[in-house]
Write an enzyme that holds these catalytic residues in place. Structure first.
Site, PDB file in Angstrom:
ATOM      1  N   GLU A 127       0.846  -1.199   0.000  1.00 24.05           N
ATOM      2  CA  GLU A 127       0.000   0.000   0.000  1.00 24.05           C
ATOM      3  C   GLU A 127       0.880   1.248   0.000  1.00 24.05           C
ATOM      4  O   GLU A 127       1.685   1.446   0.899  1.00 24.05           O
ATOM      5  CB  GLU A 127      -0.885  -0.033   1.259  1.00 24.05           C
ATOM      6  CG  GLU A 127      -1.635   1.257   1.516  1.00 24.05           C
ATOM      7  CD  GLU A 127      -2.388   1.215   2.849  1.00 24.05           C
ATOM      8  OE1 GLU A 127      -2.299   0.212   3.587  1.00 24.05           O
ATOM      9  OE2 GLU A 127      -3.076   2.214   3.141  1.00 24.05           O
TER      10      GLU A 127
ATOM     11  N   ASP B 206      -1.143  -1.080   5.783  1.00 25.82           N
ATOM     12  CA  ASP B 206      -1.061  -0.511   7.128  1.00 25.82           C
ATOM     13  C   ASP B 206      -2.010  -1.243   8.066  1.00 25.82           C
ATOM     14  O   ASP B 206      -3.051  -1.732   7.645  1.00 25.82           O
ATOM     15  CB  ASP B 206      -1.473   0.973   7.102  1.00 25.82           C
ATOM     16  CG  ASP B 206      -0.477   1.817   6.325  1.00 25.82           C
ATOM     17  OD1 ASP B 206       0.648   1.334   6.097  1.00 25.82           O
ATOM     18  OD2 ASP B 206      -0.835   2.948   5.954  1.00 25.82           O
TER      19      ASP B 206
ATOM     20  N   ASP C 178      -4.341  -0.388   9.900  1.00 26.73           N
ATOM     21  CA  ASP C 178      -5.428   0.508  10.294  1.00 26.73           C
ATOM     22  C   ASP C 178      -6.650   0.232   9.419  1.00 26.73           C
ATOM     23  O   ASP C 178      -6.635  -0.702   8.620  1.00 26.73           O
ATOM     24  CB  ASP C 178      -4.991   1.978  10.199  1.00 26.73           C
ATOM     25  CG  ASP C 178      -4.647   2.377   8.767  1.00 26.73           C
ATOM     26  OD1 ASP C 178      -4.905   1.576   7.843  1.00 26.73           O
ATOM     27  OD2 ASP C 178      -4.118   3.481   8.573  1.00 26.73           O
TER      28      ASP C 178
ATOM     29  N   ASP D 155      -7.939   1.792   6.875  1.00 26.01           N
ATOM     30  CA  ASP D 155      -7.716   1.899   5.435  1.00 26.01           C
ATOM     31  C   ASP D 155      -7.002   0.665   4.909  1.00 26.01           C
ATOM     32  O   ASP D 155      -7.332   0.146   3.850  1.00 26.01           O
ATOM     33  CB  ASP D 155      -6.879   3.144   5.103  1.00 26.01           C
ATOM     34  CG  ASP D 155      -7.743   4.395   5.096  1.00 26.01           C
ATOM     35  OD1 ASP D 155      -8.977   4.240   4.952  1.00 26.01           O
ATOM     36  OD2 ASP D 155      -7.185   5.496   5.248  1.00 26.01           O
TER      37      ASP D 155
END
Ligand code: 1YM
Length: 651
Positions: free
Chosen positions: A437, A510, A512, A514
């Site tokens: 990403e 990541d 998180d 997203d």
């Protein structure tokens, strides 16, 4: 038991049960959690057979506080009289003789049948103890077994107004690696059984408290941990369930039913406005992930019938090509369920129906009844044909786009995407590709990697949601094209696993929300277009650390909040502890990224797998997560939030 009774039959029985205990895998597939749950299905199957015979309306399944399972039905009750040939009661025959239940009572065939229809005696052989209660003829009878052997005779133990059979068993801890029942697993299969047996009510109760496995991932009305499945519409309601969260193309559920050449056929279908096909086929209530003759018959029938109709109504002109099966199945949700005596399963995993009689039976019944339906419902017929014709045009456009990429690659040799930092080794078994990403993390990963075996493909932003796009648009997306060319396998019908260039495809995002979203988008793409990559275990998720803890020049990387608490308890919560929370991969320098997430010696990879037995559930889940409707997605996320550990609390 007196010596006189202990004859050749009894010895045979003991040998039979011993064989099951010696090679449990041969009878229930495995001794893992999957095999454990099969025990329940085997017992429930017998009750379902009683329902199919027309005598049982309700099946009640409980996971008890001690982790035993009780299955109650309201059928006739297993016959209690002495079986003349064996010299023991029919109940004891059912629970101690292998392959009993195959063709009991003459006449009809045993239609359901768990893994191999081997039934109650196998469950008994693999249980520490099993108790059966039969209510019949105003009386109640009871018998107990341990590790398959009767420890009490079948005793009359009271009176009863009702009739039915109750079986309680405790799986043998010497046999099973795992003995904790999972509520969700049972729920999925029992729901499926209820869909496949219209009118039958199946209740699932979890009576454990805070037990591992006692969790329900859905929040649809549950009264405590009780769930009831009861579908008067049977597979018609199954199709509605598959289309939940999608937009149906028309209101009707098309339904065909009939018996031909001894094969009972039931088909339900409805199109939605998406581009995916959700087609599930069953034989004797067992899912056939690889299809077989029944599915071929179904596909033939709809292809032929819709083409005939479209030609007849001049929706397709004389100079236009026929619609393909793929065109007609675009956006189709369908259940094909047949009942057949002596099903033959083929293929590597024995999940493909081989009986040749099933093909003309399904084809005949569906062709005839679908033709009639289209004549009676011209508006629906027109909608389906128009959608298929659009799909045909899109297919042409997609082919042109693909031809273009192919021609390009023919011109430029193996033109790999520009952003790909490929590895030098050409042996796919040694090679891995990181889908990363963001460009900054991609940059670190390129610096840090082992150039011989690790390739890096950075993705800019979020990839296209394939659940909402048609093939031509999907193939027009640069990120997706980059992945397809990098993997080397092509997609869908043209997918060829032997061309796979990396045996590990590692999604690195990541830790998180997203990142989780990108994971889901990636997995949706892979699941829809290259499911074989997942099936064969080539797809992984990287697990980057959440924290870095430094103390007295020592460094720890920590992957979850629990782990952080454990570590702090160990090293002490001192002032001079330096805790860094990683917000994203980009915050780590190249060395840190390699050390924590990429180094094959140290990293943790999660392999992504598909549970074939609950494939329709997975299909619905992807639609829920990626489809148009907001409400079901919100419900799903709320219900599953508890399973997600690393959600970014600041997000
Ligand atoms: C909770 C599990 O096993 N129910 C059940 C099993 C049988 C019958 C009814 C039954 C079948 C027949 C006649 C028949 C079975 N009976 C036999 C056998 N529930 C559960 N309910 N009467 C009752 O098939 O003719 C095998 S299974 F062989 F004894 F008849």
């Amino acid at each position: 038991m007196s010596d006189k009774n202990y004859g050749a039959d009894q010895i045979q029985i003991l040998e039979g049960l011993e064989a099951v205990r010696k090679r449990p895998g041969m009878y229930i597939g495995s001794t893992s959690s999957r095999g454990l749950h099969h025990l329940v299905y085997e017992i429930v199957d017998n009750a379902v057979d009683e329902a199919l015979a027309g005598y049982c309306t309700t099946i009640d399944v409980s996971i008890n506080p001690d982790n035993s399972v009780t299955v109650i039905d309201d059928g006739r009750g297993i016959p209690t009289e002495i079986n003349k040939k064996k010299g023991i009661s029919s109940v004891e025959v059912v629970f101690t003789i292998l392959h009993a239940g195959g063709k009991f009572g003459g006449g009809g065939y045993k239609v359901s049948g768990g893994l191999h229809g081997v039934g109650a005696s196998v469950v008994n052989a693999l249980s520490e103890w099993l108790e059966v209660v039969v209510e019949r003829d105003g009386k109640q009878f009871k018998q107990r077994y341990e590790k398959g052997k009767p420890v009490t005779p079948l005793e009359e133990c009271g009176t009863s107004e009702r009739t039915g059979t109750t079986v309680t068993f405790y799986p043998d801890r010497e046999i099973f690696e795992e003995t904790v029942f999972d509520y969700d697993t049972l729920k999925t299969r029992l729901r499926e059984m209820a869909f496949l047996t219209k009118g039958l009510k199946i209740i699932l109760r979890d009576k454990r408290e805070n037990a591992e496995g006692a969790q329900d991932s859905e929040i649809i009305k549950t009264a405590g941990m009780v769930k009831e499945f009861h579908y008067e519409g049977g597979i018609k309601e199954y199709v509605k369930y598959l289309n939940k969260g999608k937009t149906p193309l028309y209101d009707a559920i098309i339904y065909c039913e009939g018996t031909k050449e001894g094969v009972y056929v039931e088909v339900a279908m409805q199109h939605n406005d998406s581009y995916n096909t959700s087609e599930y086929s069953f034989v004797n209530n067992i899912i056939t992930p690889e299809g077989g003759t029944h599915l071929t018959g179904f596909r033939n029938a709809i292809t032929k019938t819709f083409n005939d109709y479209a030609r007849q109504m001049k929706l397709l002109k004389d100079n236009e090509e026929n619609l393909t099966g793929e065109d007609i199945r675009e956006g189709l949700s369908a259940i094909i369920s047949i009942k057949i005596s002596e099903p033959q399963f083929e293929g590597q995993t024995k999940q493909k129906l081989g009986n040749s009689v099933a093909r003309p039976a399904v084809d005949g019944i569906v062709s005839e009844q679908l033709t009639y339906f289209l004549e009676q419902n011209p508006a629906v017929a027109k909608k389906i044909c128009e959608k298929a014709i659009l799909a045909q045009h899109a297919r042409d456009a997609a082919r042109k786009a693909r031809d273009l990429t192919r021609r390009k690659s023919a011109l430029e040799g193996w033109s790999l995407p520009g952003k790909l930092a490929d590895c030098s080794d050409k042996d796919p078994r040694k090679c891995e590709i990181f889908i990363v990403e963001g460009d900054s993390a991609g940059g670190s990963a390129k610096t840090a990697r082992n150039r011989a075996t690790q390739a890096i493909l950075p993705l800019r932003g979020k990839i296209l949601n394939v659940e909402k796009s048609r093939l031509d648009k999907i193939l027009g997306n640069a990120e997706i094209r980059a992945m397809i060319t990098a993997f080397g396998t092509n997609i869908s019908e043209e997918f060829d696993i032997s061309k796979l260039r990396y045996h590990k495809i590692i999604i690195m995002t990541d830790a998180d929300v997203d990142g989780a979203h990108i994971d889901t988008l990636m997995l949706t793409f892979l699941y829809r277009f290259m499911p074989e990559l997942i099936r064969q275990g080539y797809v992984y998720l990287a697990t980057p650390p959440l924290y870095k803890l430094e103390k007295n020049k020592q460094v720890w990387y920590v992957y979850s909040d629990e782990e952080l608490n454990e570590l702090l308890a160990k090293v002490g919560r001192d002032q001079n502890n330096k805790i860094q929370r990683y917000k994203g991969l980009g915050e780590m320098d190249a060395d840190q990224l390699y050390d924590t997430t990429m180094d094959p010696e140290k990293r943790v990879l999660k392999r992504v797998c598909i549970n074939e037995e609950s494939n329709s559930e997975l299909d619905v889940t992807f639609t829920t997560l990626m489809g148009d409707d907001v409400e079901p997605r919100r419900e799903f996320i709320e219900a599953n939030a508890k399973y997600v550990k690393n959600l970014d609390k600041n997000a």
